[in-house]
Design a protein around this motif. Sequence first.
Motif, mmCIF file in Angstrom:
data_model
loop_
_atom_site.group_PDB
_atom_site.id
_atom_site.type_symbol
_atom_site.label_atom_id
_atom_site.label_comp_id
_atom_site.label_asym_id
_atom_site.label_seq_id
_atom_site.Cartn_x
_atom_site.Cartn_y
_atom_site.Cartn_z
ATOM 1 N N SER A 12 0.826 -1.197 0.000
ATOM 2 C CA SER A 12 0.000 0.000 0.000
ATOM 3 C C SER A 12 0.870 1.261 0.000
ATOM 4 N N PRO A 13 0.664 2.171 -0.954
ATOM 5 C CA PRO A 13 1.488 3.383 -1.036
ATOM 6 C C PRO A 13 1.317 4.286 0.178
ATOM 7 N N ILE A 14 0.128 4.230 0.818
ATOM 8 C CA ILE A 14 -0.109 5.052 2.011
ATOM 9 C C ILE A 14 0.780 4.569 3.151
ATOM 10 N N LEU A 15 0.847 3.246 3.286
ATOM 11 C CA LEU A 15 1.676 2.657 4.336
ATOM 12 C C LEU A 15 3.143 3.032 4.125
ATOM 13 N N LEU A 16 3.567 2.982 2.879
ATOM 14 C CA LEU A 16 4.953 3.333 2.549
ATOM 15 C C LEU A 16 5.227 4.796 2.866
ATOM 16 N N ALA A 17 4.231 5.671 2.583
ATOM 17 C CA ALA A 17 4.387 7.097 2.866
ATOM 18 C C ALA A 17 4.507 7.335 4.369
ATOM 19 N N ILE A 18 3.652 6.626 5.149
ATOM 20 C CA ILE A 18 3.694 6.750 6.609
ATOM 21 C C ILE A 18 5.055 6.293 7.128
ATOM 22 N N LEU A 19 5.534 5.187 6.592
ATOM 23 C CA LEU A 19 6.836 4.654 6.991
ATOM 24 C C LEU A 19 7.952 5.649 6.694
ATOM 25 N N LEU A 20 7.862 6.277 5.521
ATOM 26 C CA LEU A 20 8.884 7.229 5.099
ATOM 27 C C LEU A 20 8.897 8.450 6.016
ATOM 28 N N VAL A 21 7.682 8.959 6.332
ATOM 29 C CA VAL A 21 7.559 10.125 7.207
ATOM 30 C C VAL A 21 8.106 9.794 8.598
ATOM 31 N N THR A 22 7.721 8.619 9.115
ATOM 32 C CA THR A 22 8.185 8.189 10.432
ATOM 33 C C THR A 22 9.704 8.072 10.451
ATOM 34 N N PHE A 23 10.237 7.514 9.384
ATOM 35 C CA PHE A 23 11.680 7.329 9.270
ATOM 36 C C PHE A 23 12.390 8.677 9.257
ATOM 37 N N LEU A 24 11.860 9.622 8.459
ATOM 38 C CA LEU A 24 12.466 10.954 8.366
ATOM 39 C C LEU A 24 12.383 11.684 9.703
ATOM 40 N N LEU A 25 11.236 11.537 10.396
ATOM 41 C CA LEU A 25 11.060 12.167 11.704
ATOM 42 C C LEU A 25 12.079 11.639 12.702
ATOM 43 N N SER A 26 12.312 10.347 12.657
ATOM 44 C CA SER A 26 13.261 9.752 13.592
ATOM 45 C C SER A 26 14.679 10.245 13.308
ATOM 46 N N ILE A 27 15.014 10.349 12.023
ATOM 47 C CA ILE A 27 16.331 10.868 11.652
ATOM 48 C C ILE A 27 16.472 12.318 12.126
ATOM 49 N N PHE A 28 15.392 13.080 11.942
ATOM 50 C CA PHE A 28 15.368 14.478 12.339
ATOM 51 C C PHE A 28 15.559 14.601 13.856
ATOM 52 N N SER A 29 14.860 13.735 14.617
ATOM 53 C CA SER A 29 14.968 13.753 16.073
ATOM 54 C C SER A 29 16.393 13.448 16.522
ATOM 55 N N ILE A 30 16.991 12.453 15.884
ATOM 56 C CA ILE A 30 18.362 12.080 16.243
ATOM 57 C C ILE A 30 19.313 13.236 15.919
ATOM 58 N N PHE A 31 19.044 13.874 14.777
ATOM 59 C CA PHE A 31 19.851 15.020 14.361
ATOM 60 C C PHE A 31 19.735 16.151 15.378
ATOM 61 N N LEU A 32 18.489 16.435 15.829
ATOM 62 C CA LEU A 32 18.246 17.480 16.827
ATOM 63 C C LEU A 32 18.963 17.136 18.135
ATOM 64 N N GLY A 33 18.883 15.844 18.504
ATOM 65 C CA GLY A 33 19.536 15.397 19.724
ATOM 66 C C GLY A 33 21.040 15.583 19.651
ATOM 67 N N PHE A 34 21.594 15.260 18.497
ATOM 68 C CA PHE A 34 23.033 15.406 18.283
ATOM 69 C C PHE A 34 23.430 16.876 18.377
ATOM 70 N N ASN A 35 22.588 17.730 17.781
ATOM 71 C CA ASN A 35 22.793 19.178 17.800
ATOM 72 C C ASN A 35 22.778 19.712 19.228
ATOM 73 N N ALA A 36 21.784 19.252 20.006
ATOM 74 C CA ALA A 36 21.638 19.689 21.387
ATOM 75 C C ALA A 36 22.834 19.227 22.214
ATOM 76 N N TYR A 37 23.297 18.015 21.900
ATOM 77 C CA TYR A 37 24.453 17.461 22.611
ATOM 78 C C TYR A 37 25.691 18.323 22.353
ATOM 79 N N LEU A 38 25.860 18.724 21.086
ATOM 80 C CA LEU A 38 26.989 19.571 20.712
ATOM 81 C C LEU A 38 26.880 20.941 21.371
ATOM 82 N N GLY A 39 25.615 21.399 21.552
ATOM 83 C CA GLY A 39 25.389 22.705 22.186
ATOM 84 C C GLY A 39 25.481 22.637 23.700
ATOM 85 N N GLY A 40 25.753 21.460 24.245
ATOM 86 C CA GLY A 40 25.925 21.329 25.678
ATOM 87 C C GLY A 40 24.640 21.051 26.438
#
Length: 132
Positions: A12-40
């Motif tokens: 289902s293309p909808i399921l794939l889209a949801i998976l993609l969004v979830t995946f991107l959000l998780s990458i974004f969260s990890i990126f934000l966390g890494f950024n915050a870590y660098l900022g102390g």
Amino acid sequence: MSEPFTTQKKTSPILLAILLVTFLLSIFSIFLGFNAYLGGDAESASTYMILGATTLALSGYVLFQTRKSIFRLALKTQPITATMLCEKCGLKNVRDFQRGDYIFKEVEPCPKCNEKMVIASIYRVVKEKGNE
Ligand SMILES: [Zn+2]
């Protein structure tokens, strides 16, 4: 050439889209966390990291489940059988379904009376569970 008996393998293309969004959000969260870590900011960093890791794990789990069900579907495919009937002497013969077969199609001659046999039925063989 069309293949009427092929099982659908599309996800289902909808399921794939949801998976993609979830995946991107998780990458974004990890990126934000890494950024915050660098900022102390260790506290925000761990929150973002946990959020990112959880989302990533969830999307991975859903993807794994989806793939497993697709695999099961492919395994479920049973052979198709065609029954041939001689209209003259009533002899019945069974063989595997061949591409282009249809009901009332004339096939090979009858081994008994040499009259042309016709396909009487086409069906999918369903195997009993635990019975090879
Ligand atoms: Zn016959």
